[in-house]
Design an enzyme around this catalytic site. Structure first.
Site, short mmCIF file in Angstrom:
data_model
loop_
_atom_site.label_atom_id
_atom_site.label_comp_id
_atom_site.label_asym_id
_atom_site.label_seq_id
_atom_site.Cartn_x
_atom_site.Cartn_y
_atom_site.Cartn_z
N THR A 45 0.74 -1.10 -0.11
CA THR A 45 -0.13 0.20 -0.48
C THR A 45 0.86 1.08 0.34
OG1 THR A 45 -1.80 -0.82 1.29
CG2 THR A 45 -2.15 1.31 1.50
N THR A 118 2.02 -4.92 4.49
CA THR A 118 1.04 -5.15 5.54
C THR A 118 0.88 -6.62 5.48
OG1 THR A 118 -0.55 -3.98 5.40
CG2 THR A 118 0.98 -3.11 6.17
N ASP A 119 -0.39 -7.39 4.09
CA ASP A 119 -0.71 -8.12 4.96
C ASP A 119 0.71 -9.20 4.98
OD1 ASP A 119 -3.32 -6.63 4.12
OD2 ASP A 119 -3.52 -7.32 2.69
N LYS A 189 0.44 -8.80 12.33
CA LYS A 189 -0.36 -7.66 11.96
C LYS A 189 -1.95 -7.70 12.68
CE LYS A 189 -3.19 -5.36 8.36
NZ LYS A 189 -2.70 -4.99 6.67
N TYR A 310 -3.61 -29.35 30.15
CA TYR A 310 -4.35 -30.18 29.72
C TYR A 310 -4.55 -32.48 29.38
CZ TYR A 310 -7.57 -26.33 31.05
OH TYR A 310 -7.16 -25.31 31.29
N1 ASP Z 1 -2.86 -5.26 0.65
C1 ASP Z 1 -1.66 -4.25 0.46
C2 ASP Z 1 0.13 -5.30 1.08
O1 ASP Z 1 -0.66 -5.88 1.91
C3 ASP Z 1 -1.73 -3.92 2.39
C4 ASP Z 1 -0.77 -3.15 2.77
O2 ASP Z 1 0.49 -2.47 2.98
O3 ASP Z 1 -1.88 -2.06 3.64
O4 ASP Z 1 0.41 -5.49 0.17
#
Ligand code: ASP
Length: 365
Positions: A45, A118-119, A189, A310
């Site tokens: 982005t 960011t993804d 994220k 557990y």
């Molecule tokens: N869809 C974008 C990516 O991961 C989102 C971002 O960069 O914030 O490239």
């Protein structure tokens, strides 16, 4: 967007800053003078433009050069396009190529910044933490939630933080976002829209920026444990599933039949899995006997697993499942891919998996 319209945000804000004339007055920043930083752009982005099919990474480093210089102060910047991908399109071969690129040019720079979508940024930063283990310079990944062309974007602030962290001389792989720096293998994220998109999971922040400047928490920086050696191989045969009530064991059989060598399971709570109505653990035992490396983590964002509590966890440990402990899902998965790229011997995989490689995991007691 052309050069003219991209310049508008800064005119609107009245910030006609000329990088070369910007004076550094804060003495704590003087140490950044004469540092040479490389910025590698992979897309996301931060470099996005709107096209007919939606937002895509479309700006090159040349298009962003004025903004990047503006936030770098007197730091000597070199900028390069590596690829231009929405990070949904980043695949393991891109991690390997990035690691090779960084390893190949690290001797010429004091630090390297990687601009990334960011993804999947936390997957990349986790894998680079392993592939570039013991690197002697800072490698800092960043991105943004809005394009650098947007006047209210977080892009320039994130680049400023990443560039200054890269100039800090603190070696390792980091993520810089929203005025915070975290270990690359602890970042995740956690918000899809807010600027505060990343958190350091189960680990202190490495640095924070405030009115005191950039305060680095040196005690949180993992010590280098040896000499740097690029280790960019990985296994493509790793799969990840999330546990849900009703999950059927045939899923595990199908994964094994497809030839996968590793499986990361996001289990419940501190690492529980079913064994009554559907004997999921019984089927896992069969595939582990067949040579598959199985790691059990948790769907909970914080605090990690503790599988010896557990029955639903102990049974999994007893059949040879490995435990992700306090690792992020991104680190647990990429660590498995990375280790299986070196060996498929289950005993060796287990030995490596239990070692804290780059700060991703608290030492196992
Ligand atoms: N869809 C974008 C990516 O991961 C989102 C971002 O960069 O914030 O490239």
């Amino acid at each position: 967007m052309d050069e003219k319209s991209r310049a508008i945000p800064f005119l609107v804000l009245g910030l006609r800053v000329n990088a070369s004339s910007r004076r550094i007055t804060n003495s704590s920043e003087e140490k950044y003078l004469n540092k040479k930083i490389l910025i590698i752009n992979t897309g996301g982005t931060l470099s996005a433009v709107m096209k007919g099919n939606g937002l895509i990474p479309g700006l090159s480093v040349n298009d962003m050069q004025a903004e990047l210089k503006m936030v770098s102060g007197d730091i000597d910047l070199e900028i390069e396009d590596f690829c231009s991908l929405d990070s949904a399109n980043i695949f393991p071969e891109d991690w390997s190529a990035m690691a090779k690129k960084i390893s190949g040019c690290k001797a010429s720079y004091d630090g390297i910044v990687v601009i990334h979508g960011t993804d999947t940024l936390a997957y990349t930063s986790s894998m680079l933490s392993f592939m570039l283990r013991n690197i002697g310079i800072p490698v800092v990944l960043t991105g943004s939630q809005l394009s650098i062309t947007n006047p209210v974007a977080d892009a320039m602030e994130n680049c400023r933080c990443a560039i200054h962290m890269a100039a800090s001389g603190i070696p390792g792989v980091f993520v810089a976002f929203n005025r915070k720096v975290m270990l690359g293998c602890r970042a995740s994220k956690v918000r899809s829209m807010s600027f505060d998109a990343f958190e350091s999971i189960n680990y202190p922040y490495i640095a924070k920026i405030s009115s005191l400047g950039m305060q680095i928490e040196k005690s949180a920086v993992p010590e280098r444990t040896g000499i740097f050696k690029l280790s960019d191989t990985y296994s493509k045969e790793v799969c990840m599933i999330k546990m849900f009530p009703g999950i059927h064991r045939s899923l595990i059989e199908a994964i094994a039949d497809k030839g996968y060598k590793g499986l990361y399971i996001e289990a419940y709570g501190i690492g529980g899995m079913p064994f009554l109505k559907h004997d999921f653990i019984g089927t896992l035992e069969k595939v582990i006997r067949g040579g598959m490396a199985v790691v059990v983590g948790t769907q909970c964002r914080y605090e990690g697993t503790k599988m010896d509590v557990y029955e639903t966890g102990r049974r999994a440990l007893a059949i040879g499942a490995m435990e992700a402990h306090d690792m992020t899902g991104e680190a647990a998965l990429t660590k498995l891919m990375w280790i299986l790229g070196m060996t498929e011997d289950l005993n060796e995989v287990r030995d490596y998996y239990e070692i804290n490689m780059a700060g991703e995991m608290a030492p196992v007691k």
